[in-house]
Design an enzyme around this catalytic site. Structure first.
Site, mmCIF file in Angstrom:
data_model
loop_
_atom_site.group_PDB
_atom_site.id
_atom_site.type_symbol
_atom_site.label_atom_id
_atom_site.label_comp_id
_atom_site.label_asym_id
_atom_site.label_seq_id
_atom_site.Cartn_x
_atom_site.Cartn_y
_atom_site.Cartn_z
ATOM 1 N N ARG A 121 -15.210 -3.811 -37.771
ATOM 2 C CA ARG A 121 -15.377 -2.531 -37.095
ATOM 3 C C ARG A 121 -16.404 -2.680 -35.987
ATOM 4 O O ARG A 121 -17.456 -3.297 -36.162
ATOM 5 C CB ARG A 121 -15.854 -1.441 -38.075
ATOM 6 C CG ARG A 121 -14.758 -0.943 -39.019
ATOM 7 C CD ARG A 121 -13.749 -0.081 -38.279
ATOM 8 N NE ARG A 121 -12.716 0.443 -39.148
ATOM 9 C CZ ARG A 121 -11.553 -0.142 -39.367
ATOM 10 N NH1 ARG A 121 -11.294 -1.306 -38.796
ATOM 11 N NH2 ARG A 121 -10.655 0.425 -40.146
ATOM 12 N N GLU B 271 -14.221 1.469 -27.536
ATOM 13 C CA GLU B 271 -12.914 0.876 -27.230
ATOM 14 C C GLU B 271 -12.028 1.899 -26.533
ATOM 15 O O GLU B 271 -12.079 3.090 -26.879
ATOM 16 C CB GLU B 271 -12.251 0.375 -28.517
ATOM 17 C CG GLU B 271 -13.010 -0.768 -29.172
ATOM 18 C CD GLU B 271 -12.307 -1.325 -30.420
ATOM 19 O OE1 GLU B 271 -11.227 -0.786 -30.786
ATOM 20 O OE2 GLU B 271 -12.812 -2.281 -31.013
ATOM 21 N N HIS C 72 -9.217 -6.139 -30.021
ATOM 22 C CA HIS C 72 -8.876 -5.558 -31.324
ATOM 23 C C HIS C 72 -7.488 -6.039 -31.781
ATOM 24 O O HIS C 72 -6.575 -5.250 -32.036
ATOM 25 C CB HIS C 72 -8.911 -4.029 -31.260
ATOM 26 C CG HIS C 72 -9.185 -3.399 -32.593
ATOM 27 N ND1 HIS C 72 -9.927 -2.261 -32.730
ATOM 28 C CD2 HIS C 72 -8.838 -3.757 -33.853
ATOM 29 C CE1 HIS C 72 -10.002 -1.921 -34.021
ATOM 30 N NE2 HIS C 72 -9.347 -2.823 -34.713
#
Length: 532
Positions: A234, A263, A281
């Site tokens: 995370r 993000e 990601h």
């Protein structure tokens, strides 16, 4: 009339076909999720909404979803769904918590290799026509110490892959037992020990108040020189500016970062640094993982809409419609009992025993046990629900036993939770009164009658004069209103406890003032979500 489902993000045709094969009418519009106004316009037509991460299910969307019964997220993260708003409106939110575990674990291993051998920079240099063989001197993984922070489903897979690479694997996880560590072939250690010993550190812990920014200037200073850090868990677990400083100083030899504080990551202090490998990601981005979670969410949503079966629900237990009116208050109680123990216990839990006494013993105790474990683990594992909690507990080697018995006390029904760690045994019991509200009736063997509120404070202390005055004075000066105050003790002058139901969260600095008193052993702030 057949239920209707809108698929507003990209799911495979196979997943879409599952809806059709199970008698669900499906409208496949994979780009609709990006058009919020259009989604707002049409959402009222559907019973179900199947999404990935692009669709944002906001409170405004939920308000317009007059017929919506279920939202299914193909993946684990549900940050793009307003869970409280959905719960308030009775909309079930499902996810697929285990569909991308292997994919994420493999990406962490890939990042570790990339950082160890500086592969991206070496590739760019070579393709630019250079031949800088001496520049890219790497290190072997064999024989190095791999520190795994968070040894749940994904972390355990990474740990076993590390063992396969002939690395010495050490792990920190509050819920990892020594027995489970032994099964994995790894060593369980404390966090500071991991920092001191690890050559590589990989993060696989959820984002909670305790883990946010855990890799910072202070923790980096505890690490050995030349450590390499990987984060595929995370964004926000790492303070990026602090890590950048440590890389520039040479304290950290490299980092592999797949997740960021913000993000999409357009800018980061880590960008442009030598031997920092960044990916957008990609932890769950493999064909297999995307297909797995898509198929799972289609199956789960279809089963609910056609048969009423609830699987992997974030905001609803697996309870039949007939059971719900009677069982729901006890589900809330079970979650509170677990949440209490989870928030006051820092030692790894070895075993959990749950006793159902009286009328509650005749209910769906499986759902109640799942609710207890969900509450117990939520302080450490944010993304946990009643379905995944038993699995996560077993993965950590926690032994779970439950028993039922006829009424044995003054209450028609009560639940007693007992946990065992290497150092102590702790118990808490509770019941539901006729008003449907849960209450604590015993803690550490001390009888008490305490209403449960969203914000509470728990203290243990010597039974001595002045404790009530201390708490009232300290909280009063801090502007924290005490709504309810309950005390208990095992004997005059012995051990005592207090439970305070307060109107707002208590700042840590205020609790420090309480802890400074010579008669106070512990003072812990508690939070019970969904209690009002």
């Amino acid at each position: 009339m057949a239920p209707r489902v809108l698929v507003s993000d990209k799911l495979s045709e196979t997943a879409v076909q599952i809806f059709r094969d199970r008698g669900v009418e499906v409208d496949f519009q994979p780009n609709l999720g990006k058009d919020r106004e259009k989604l707002l316009e049409v959402i009222g037509q559907y019973d179900g909404l199947a999404i990935r991460s692009a669709t944002k299910v906001t409170e405004k969307i939920i308000d317009a979803a007059t017929n919506l019964k279920v939202v299914g997220r193909a993946g684990i993260g549900v940050d793009n769904v307003d869970i409280p708003a959905a719960s308030k409106k009775g909309i079930i939110v499902m996810n697929t918590p285990f569909g991308n575990s292997i994919t994420t674990a493999e990406h962490a291993i890939a990042m570790m290799f990339a950082v160890a051998r500086q592969l991206p920079a070496a590739d760019a240099s070579t393709q630019a026509g250079k031949w800088e063989k001496s520049r890219f001197m790497g290190v072997e993984l064999t024989g190095k110490t791999l520190g795994v922070i968070g040894c749940g489903n994904i972390g355990a897979i990474v740990a076993t892959r590390g063992v396969g690479l002939r690395m010495r694997v050490i792990a920190f996880d509050p819920y990892l037992s020594h027995e489970r560590a032994s099964q994995l072939g790894i060593e369980k250690v404390e966090l500071d020990d991991l920092y001191k010993r690890a050559d590589f550190i990989t993060l696989h812990t959820p984002m909670t108040d305790k883990t946010r920014g855990m890799i910072n200037a202070q923790s980096l200073a505890k690490m050995r020189d030349g450590v390499r850090i990987v984060n595929c868990a995370r964004g926000g677990l790492i303070v990026e500016a602090d890590l950048a400083d440590a890389i520039k100083s040479g304290k950290v030899a490299g980092a592999g970062i797949d997740v960021f504080e913000t993000e999409p990551a357009k800018d980061s202090p880590l960008f442009g640094l030598d031997n920092v490998v960044c990916t957008p990601h990609l932890g769950a981005s493999t064909t297999e993982a995307q297909e797995n979670v898509a198929l799972q969410v289609a199956e789960q949503m279809s089963d609910y809409l056609t048969r009423g079966a609830v699987t992997n629900a974030i905001n609803m237990p697996s309870i039949t419609a007939e059971e719900a009116p009677i069982l729901t208050p006890f589900v809330r109680l079970a979650e509170c009992l677990g949440a209490f123990v989870g928030q006051v216990t820092e030692e790894p839990i070895r075993s959990v025993e749950i006793v159902y006494d009286g009328l509650v013993a005749e209910m769906n105790t499986k759902a109640l046990t799942s609710a207890t474990l969900s509450g117990l683990m939520k302080s450490q594992v944010a993304e946990v629900n009643m379905v995944s909690a038993p699995i996560m507990a077993r993965e950590r080697g926690i032994q779970i036993t439950e028993s039922t018995r006829d009424k044995s006390g003054v209450f028609d029904s009560y639940i007693k939770l007992t946990i065992v760690t290497e150092k102590f045994t702790r118990s808490v019991a509770g019941t539901v009164f006729s008003d449907g509200k849960p209450r604590f009736i015993q803690i550490k063997g001390i009888n008490i009658d305490a209403e449960i509120g969203e914000h509470m404070v728990y203290t243990t202390n010597n039974d001595a004069p002045g404790i009530i005055g201390l708490l009232g004075t300290v909280f009063g000066k801090a502007g924290v209103n005490i709504a309810n105050f309950q005390l208990g003790r095992n004997r005059p002058g012995g051990d005592a406890i207090a439970l305070l139901y307060v109107d707002s969260a208590v700042p840590e600095g205020v609790l420090d003032q309480v802890r400074d008193h010579k008669e106070i052993h512990r003072a812990v702030a508690l939070r019970f979500d969904g209690i009002s």
